[in-house]
Design a protein around this motif. Structure first.
Motif, PDB file in Angstrom:
ATOM      1  N   PHE A 209      14.971  16.940 -48.454  1.00  0.00           N
ATOM      2  CA  PHE A 209      16.014  17.440 -49.574  1.00  0.00           C
ATOM      3  C   PHE A 209      15.286  17.878 -50.856  1.00  0.00           C
ATOM      4  N   LEU A 210      14.270  17.548 -51.070  1.00  0.00           N
ATOM      5  CA  LEU A 210      13.345  17.714 -52.306  1.00  0.00           C
ATOM      6  C   LEU A 210      12.485  18.882 -51.992  1.00  0.00           C
ATOM      7  N   LYS A 211      12.363  19.716 -50.869  1.00  0.00           N
ATOM      8  CA  LYS A 211      11.796  20.787 -50.688  1.00  0.00           C
ATOM      9  C   LYS A 211      12.345  21.958 -51.563  1.00  0.00           C
ATOM     10  N   GLY A 212      11.019  22.473 -52.436  1.00  0.00           N
ATOM     11  CA  GLY A 212      11.450  23.605 -53.344  1.00  0.00           C
ATOM     12  C   GLY A 212      11.914  23.188 -54.596  1.00  0.00           C
ATOM     13  N   ILE A 213      12.119  22.004 -54.695  1.00  0.00           N
ATOM     14  CA  ILE A 213      12.336  21.573 -56.180  1.00  0.00           C
ATOM     15  C   ILE A 213      11.021  21.369 -57.042  1.00  0.00           C
TER      16      ILE A 213
ATOM     17  N   VAL B  92      11.454  19.187 -62.713  1.00  0.00           N
ATOM     18  CA  VAL B  92      12.706  19.050 -62.399  1.00  0.00           C
ATOM     19  C   VAL B  92      13.306  17.742 -62.027  1.00  0.00           C
ATOM     20  N   LEU B  93      12.249  17.173 -61.219  1.00  0.00           N
ATOM     21  CA  LEU B  93      12.519  15.800 -60.671  1.00  0.00           C
ATOM     22  C   LEU B  93      12.389  14.852 -61.578  1.00  0.00           C
ATOM     23  N   LYS B  94      11.385  14.946 -62.317  1.00  0.00           N
ATOM     24  CA  LYS B  94      10.991  14.096 -63.699  1.00  0.00           C
ATOM     25  C   LYS B  94      11.996  13.955 -64.483  1.00  0.00           C
TER      26      LYS B  94
END
Length: 99
Positions: A78-82, A86-88
């Motif tokens: 689900f985190l691919k491409g983010i 942005v995650l931090k």
């Protein structure tokens, strides 16, 4: 027959041994006894442990229990491409103005 000091020492030794889940040897049990104000050496702790029947249990080795021959597909990423930035920000590891 045990005098009161020796009985208290044996009781304290049993309590410390139980708190350690039967994993501390005489060297590691000696230190909290000394901090508690009891002047005792490692060899006396070892002899008391033998008299009381306190034996150290070895920890079991971790065994790998993954079945790599299963027929299930891999989990979706689900985190691919983010981006990492942005995650931090999303998980509170960084403020919006940081890089």
């Amino acid at each position: 027959m045990l005098d009161t000091k020796k009985w208290q020492l044996c009781y304290r030794l049993k309590v410390l041994f139980a708190e350690s889940r039967q994993s501390h040897e005489s060297r590691r049990l000696m230190k909290p006894l000394r901090k508690g104000g009891i002047a005792i050496g490692r060899h006396r702790v070892r002899k008391l442990m033998e008299k009381l029947g306190l034996t150290v249990k070895c920890k079991k080795r971790f065994t790998l229990t993954i079945d790599s021959n299963h027929q299930l597909s891999d989990a979706e990423n689900f985190l691919k491409g983010i981006s990492h930035r942005v995650l931090k920000i999303k998980f509170g590891l960084c403020r919006p103005g940081c890089t």
